[in-house]
Design a protein around this motif. Structure first.
Motif, PDB file in Angstrom:
ATOM      1  N   THR A  32     -12.805 -14.770   4.760  1.00 19.76           N
ATOM      2  CA  THR A  32     -12.922 -13.357   5.097  1.00 19.76           C
ATOM      3  C   THR A  32     -11.801 -12.565   4.435  1.00 19.76           C
ATOM      4  O   THR A  32     -12.017 -11.484   3.897  1.00 19.76           O
ATOM      5  CB  THR A  32     -12.852 -13.172   6.623  1.00 19.76           C
ATOM      6  N   PHE A  33     -10.602 -13.137   4.477  1.00 17.07           N
ATOM      7  CA  PHE A  33      -9.468 -12.453   3.858  1.00 17.07           C
ATOM      8  C   PHE A  33      -9.695 -12.263   2.367  1.00 17.07           C
ATOM      9  O   PHE A  33      -9.528 -11.168   1.827  1.00 17.07           O
ATOM     10  CB  PHE A  33      -8.188 -13.264   4.095  1.00 17.07           C
ATOM     11  N   ILE A  34     -10.121 -13.341   1.697  1.00 13.98           N
ATOM     12  CA  ILE A  34     -10.287 -13.265   0.243  1.00 13.98           C
ATOM     13  C   ILE A  34     -11.327 -12.212  -0.118  1.00 13.98           C
ATOM     14  O   ILE A  34     -11.134 -11.408  -1.016  1.00 13.98           O
ATOM     15  CB  ILE A  34     -10.688 -14.650  -0.314  1.00 13.98           C
ATOM     16  N   VAL A  35     -12.423 -12.184   0.645  1.00 11.98           N
ATOM     17  CA  VAL A  35     -13.504 -11.274   0.298  1.00 11.98           C
ATOM     18  C   VAL A  35     -13.178  -9.847   0.720  1.00 11.98           C
ATOM     19  O   VAL A  35     -13.459  -8.892   0.004  1.00 11.98           O
ATOM     20  CB  VAL A  35     -14.819 -11.737   0.956  1.00 11.98           C
ATOM     21  N   ARG A  36     -12.587  -9.710   1.899  1.00  8.01           N
ATOM     22  CA  ARG A  36     -12.439  -8.383   2.486  1.00  8.01           C
ATOM     23  C   ARG A  36     -11.169  -7.654   2.081  1.00  8.01           C
ATOM     24  O   ARG A  36     -11.055  -6.467   2.282  1.00  8.01           O
ATOM     25  CB  ARG A  36     -12.473  -8.499   4.009  1.00  8.01           C
ATOM     26  N   SER A  37     -10.171  -8.385   1.605  1.00  8.59           N
ATOM     27  CA  SER A  37      -8.901  -7.725   1.343  1.00  8.59           C
ATOM     28  C   SER A  37      -8.874  -7.100  -0.037  1.00  8.59           C
ATOM     29  O   SER A  37      -8.045  -6.263  -0.325  1.00  8.59           O
ATOM     30  CB  SER A  37      -7.763  -8.733   1.455  1.00  8.59           C
TER      31      SER A  37
END
Lengths: 378, 661
Positions: free
Chosen positions: B290-295
């Motif tokens: 989620t971090f990789i995609v959303r940040s």
């Protein structure tokens, strides 16, 4: 009103549901070991059913039972009677906190970040609004919807094009003007509208198609000032200074005495002829006065004009923070501050310019020259 | 008004989640049944409130309410209805709302179906689950509020990125999120066990099915994403080792390991501590995805959110939960009792091998994904780690995994007989050998290793069937007995069979496509031919067309085989109205033997078109394999029996009995 009723009902309902268990009787917690034993008992029953169904051969059922028995034996004998601590009176404070905090805090947070009572604005509803109640955007949406159904409705394109222009949607304005011209034919107004939109879309540079359109306008109305001014500016942008100057002169000669753009023309001429290096503002990155069409500037009130100028100056100042080696930019900024009467800012910009232009001898020279002219050295 | 109602519901959900985080946990500590019981209505209310918020946002999308900033930025009035709906999660804010909605869904499921859980465990699980909700709801409300309003709505919206306007991609995120978020249950159970300092018998009974469900959805979600990339991005590939793909692949690998270790734990009460660690790691990897995609740390097609404030916030969430979880594990794990013992050669032993290989593979992917990011952060150099890295690190790890895979189900619990299992695998090995020889005979070109990989796939499939044949005593018992046994075999056994069979299919598909793909890039004028595979492709011409919200250049190709036309393909190049972006639509003639795949490029000066034509052999096997794995998981999930894995006695009856599932 309905909104507040629904909101209140939701908040109260949730609060009720969450606090209800707190009002009940306290039950003795089943010991965790008991829960495990219950699972093992379920498993034993399951094995028995499977065996009875014939799904599990007797030998395997036996082994599985033995396995469960082993697990049961592994359980610690002393069950954790971690002794239900006596009721130390946490329930009442919890109950009160939840009852108060849930509705109050949620409402407070909502009032802080939400837009209470702001109605939804579904597109269909907006399209059905009466003209008096509709915003410009609603009307644009309505015409857009109509044009999707009837793309050959020239009058629709004719109507929406200037609106796009005034909303700053220049690309769409240009294409709407072009469509209207294709369907309804050329008129000076449409051609000029197309040209203006194209120029604004290209950040003040006069593109080839705009130039062609304005030449078309001049065939019908040779004295119309707007296209003449732009075409002269286009020459300036092309570096044809003397032609531009003579065009500006001719315009000045024809201009009625109260024409608001006279001052602009004089500025251009002075800029091109003057000792101070002329800067073709229309070719700059930031739209300068030259990038605005003169008619728009003329139509502004004094205050609006002032605001616009201040905005442009602060944009330029912002940009100069990063492009400190741009001599042209510094000259412009210093001059602008001086014109606006902001002498302190001008002096500050001067010293910044000198720092930024250390390596640029000619740039430094022209900055010093300007400072001398404006009497900033003192 | 509906919008504002949704906004209020979202805020109320945050408060409810806070209550759910604090009160049941306090109740478990004080052993007060009333406080623990607050968790149930809290979890259900939280779900309902988030559902209200989600539906309110969806309503705004469907009615094109551009007074909602999120709708104005991501929708357009001319979009087809399905993409108005999928537009809700086709953007950062909406997709995070879907994330918390699914999180609440899993929490409510524990509340509603967790009757057989010990009360304190249930209270703690709900509290941990709610703490994740609180973190993400704060994230939504503070940095990415989907209900922000515009006082003056624009005349129309900005539109949805056209490459996302596609049926497979419309439903890819929900599946993926169910997968990602589903692992939160395993995480919450793991943390709750660490808080309590003990693992109940009911623990494993819960963790395995929920992990399985999450794994199923992640499997199908990743497969949909890969299928979409295959036909929409127009380069004929199906997996690019893109960091965003890896972001979903890592939790899948770890989740697969978790699934298998949870199995051991449920049946044998062994590997407890390891399972808890895996549960924490798997969900941490989901959060990292989620971090990789959303940040927006990456710039790729998936990263539509580029906002450092958000990135830092999600990083904080990741550090809090992954770091906090691991810290708790370090502090408390020694208090947990180690479960049953087993010899290395046993079902448990084979599953430990499975876990070791899968976790190593996960670490490999993790390194390949994070290394470029870390390097860029430290030195500013931008490098990309592509297929060569993964082919030489990840693939070698898969070979022993697949070789050992069929042995697992054949070994008995606790202590297995390696020799007997090998004998049973003999038939599968022979089949694989035949496949090896056949692949060499049938293919004239391609890498010399490819037939071995194909044989490996066949071996996995044959091995899965061997297990089944042995269980039903195929060949050694009468047909009536075989039929009876086949019917009585638990559904979970069929689940294993199908899932492992699907893996084999996938290996074959991947190998065949990678090794034997044909590629032609030609400039074609109307009437030109090109031979691709067994097909003769004729370019008939191209013409402009118009869709609901795009214009396109659509080409016509006649596909003939042995002189007869078998298909007409119409690949196109689209230009969407809002936002004005081009996309390619490939033309695909799909058969079992492979796909003929045509993409049309730019028009040349002389009136010809650049045409890229591929033949991708057996490429369907990849997604079909994933689908079979999904179905296998589903079968196993419907098998609701309590499971006990009993070891067979050393000298049991002359005929080896079927181990009970």
């Amino acid at each position: 009103m309905l909104f507040w009723i629904a909101t209140a009902l939701m908040a109260v309902g949730v609060t009720w549901a969450l606090t209800r268990p707190l009002l009940g009787e306290r039950n003795e917690l089943r010991d965790a070991g008991d829960a495990d034993i219950a699972v093992y008992k379920d498993q034993l029953a399951e094995i028995e059913t499977d065996r009875a169904r014939g799904a599990l051969p007797a030998t395997e059922a036996e082994q599985a039972r033995a396995e469960i028995a082993r697990r049961l034996l592994r359980k610690p004998i002393t069950s954790e009677t971690a002794a239900a601590s006596s009721d130390v009176g946490f329930i009442k404070p919890t109950y009160l906190t939840l009852t108060l905090a849930l509705p109050v805090v949620s409402l407070a947070l909502y009032l802080a970040v939400g837009a209470p009572g702001m109605p939804g604005q579904p597109l269909d509803e907006r399209l059905g609004r009466t003209v008096e109640n509709a915003t410009t955007n609603d009307l644009v949406a309505r015409v857009e919807a109509r044009l999707r159904d009837l793309p050959e409705d020239g009058r629709g394109w004719d109507a929406i094009a200037p609106v796009y222009y005034s909303l700053g949607r220049y690309e769409e304005a240009a294409s709407a003007f072009a469509t209207a011209i294709r369907i309804l034919g050329e008129t000076p107004t449409r051609l000029q509208g197309f040209a203006n939109a194209r120029i604004r879309a290209s950040n003040g540079i006069v593109p080839e198609d705009a130039r062609a359109a304005m030449e078309q306008v001049l065939k019908v109305e040779p004295q119309r000032p707007e296209p003449r001014i732009w075409l002269a500016l286009a020459k300036e942008q092309d570096g044809k200074k003397s032609e531009a100057i003579s065009d500006y002169r001719a315009l000045l000669k024809d201009a009625p005495s109260d024409a608001p753009w006279k001052g602009f023309l004089e500025e251009r001429i002075a800029g091109l002829e003057g000792t101070a290096p002329a800067n073709a503002p229309a070719a700059e990155n930031e739209p300068g006065p030259g990038g605005m069409d003169p008619a728009t500037i003329a139509a502004m009130s004094q205050q609006e004009r002032q605001d616009m100028i201040n905005q442009m100056v602060s944009r330029l100042a912002e940009r100069m923070k990063t492009t400190t080696h741009d001599a042209e930019g510094w000259l412009k900024l210093i001059r602008a501050y001086q014109t606006l009467g902001r002498k302190d800012d001008a002096l500050k910009a001067l010293s910044e310019a000198r720092a930024g232009l250390k390596a640029d001898e000619t740039g430094l020279k022209s900055v010093n020259e300007l400072a001398r002219q404006l009497g900033l050295e003192g | 008004m509906i919008v504002e109602f949704g906004h209020f519901a979202l805020i109320l959900a945050l408060l409810v989640a806070t209550v759910q985080m604090v009160v049941p946990a306090a109740g478990a500590r004080l052993r007060d049944s009333r406080m623990i019981a607050v968790g149930e209505p809290a979890a259900v209310s939280q779900l309902l409130l988030l559902l209200v918020a989600f539906l309110a946002l969806m309503h705004a999308y469907v009615t094109s309410d551009f007074s909602v900033a999120n709708v104005a930025a991501n929708s357009h009035s001319t979009k087809p209805l399905i993409y108005k709906i999928s537009g809700v999660w086709g953007n950062h804010e909406g997709s995070m709302l879907l994330w918390v909605l699914i999180l609440a869904l899993f929490g409510a499921a524990v509340a509603l179906f967790g009757d057989n859980l010990p009360a304190t465990l249930k209270g703690n699980v709900l509290a941990v689950q709610a703490s994740i909700s609180v973190a993400f709801l704060l994230f939504l409300l503070l940095t990415s509020n989907p209900f922000e309003r515009l006082p003056v709505p624009p005349s129309d919206g900005q539109g949805l990125n056209p490459i996302l306007q596609d049926p497979a991609l419309a439903f890819h995120p929900p599946f993926l999120y169910v997968g990602y978020v589903g692992f939160s249950i395993a995480f919450s159970f793991a943390i709750a066990a660490l808080i309590e300092g003990r693992i109940d018998a009911a623990w494993a009974r819960w963790v395995r099915p929920w992990t399985l469900a999450a794994w199923m959805f992640l499997t199908i979600g990743i497969a949909m994403g890969s299928w979409w990339a295959y036909y929409e991005l127009g380069w004929g590939g199906w997996w690019f080792w893109d960091p965003v793909e890896n972001a979903s692949f890592m939790p899948w690998l770890a989740g697969t390991a978790l699934l298998h270790s949870a199995l051991v734990m449920e049946k044998r009460e062994a590997l407890k501590v390891w399972t808890i660690l895996l549960a924490i790691l798997t969900f941490s990897l989901s959060l990292m995805g989620t971090f990789i995609v959303r940040s927006g740390v990456l710039t790729s097609v998936h990263s539509f959110a580029v906002d450092p404030a958000r990135g830092v916030f999600i990083l904080g969430i990741l550090v809090l939960f992954a770091g906090g979880g691991l810290l708790m594990f370090a502090l408390r794990a020694k208090e947990l009792r180690i479960g049953g013992v087993f010899s290395p050669i046993s079902r448990e032993g084979s599953l430990v091998l499975n876990n070791l290989l899968l976790v190593t593979a996960t670490v490999t992917v993790l390194v390949g994904t994070l290394y470029p990011l870390v390097l860029e952060g430290l030195t500013g150099d931008k490098i990309s780690v592509g297929p060569p890295f993964f082919n030489s690190t990840f693939v070698p790890l898969m070979i022993p995994l697949f070789l050992a895979l069929p042995f697992g189900p054949l070994l008995a619990w606790k202590r297995g007989d390696w020799l007997a299992a090998s004998q049973r695998m003999l038939a599968a090995a022979v089949v694989a050998l035949v496949a090896l020889v056949a692949s060499y005979a049938l293919t004239e070109r391609g890498p010399w290793l490819a037939p071995f990989a194909i044989a490996l796939g066949v071996y996995v499939m044959a091995g899965a069937l061997t297990d089944w044949a042995w269980r039903v005593k195929l060949g050694s018992a009468g047909s009536e007995e075989v039929w009876r046994r086949a019917r009585n075999l638990p559904r979970s056994a069929y689940g294993t069979l199908l899932s492992h069979f699907g893996v084999g299919l996938m290996v074959i598909g991947i190998t065949a496509t990678s090794a034997y793909r044909e590629e032609h890039i030609v400039v074609m004028k109307p009437g030109d031919h090109v031979a691709v595979g067994r097909y003769d492709v004729t370019f008939k011409g191209a013409a402009p067309g118009r869709g609901p919200n795009y214009r396109e250049d659509i080409a016509q190709f006649d596909v003939a085989r042995d002189g007869a036309i078998v298909s007409r393909l119409a690949p196109s190049k689209r230009l969407y109205d809002a936002p004005p972006q081009p996309t390619t639509e490939s033309g695909i003639h799909a058969t079992w033997r492979g796909d003929l795949y045509i993409v049309i490029g730019d028009e040349q000066k002389d009136g010809g078109y650049t045409v890229r034509a591929y033949f991708n052999p057996l490429v369907r096997f990849i997604w079909f394999g994933a689908l079979i794995m999904f179905i296998g998981g589903g079968l196993s999930l419907t098998d609701r029996r309590l499971r006990v894995g009993a070891p067979i006695k050393r000298r049991a009856s002359p005929v080896a009995p079927v181990p009970a599932e």
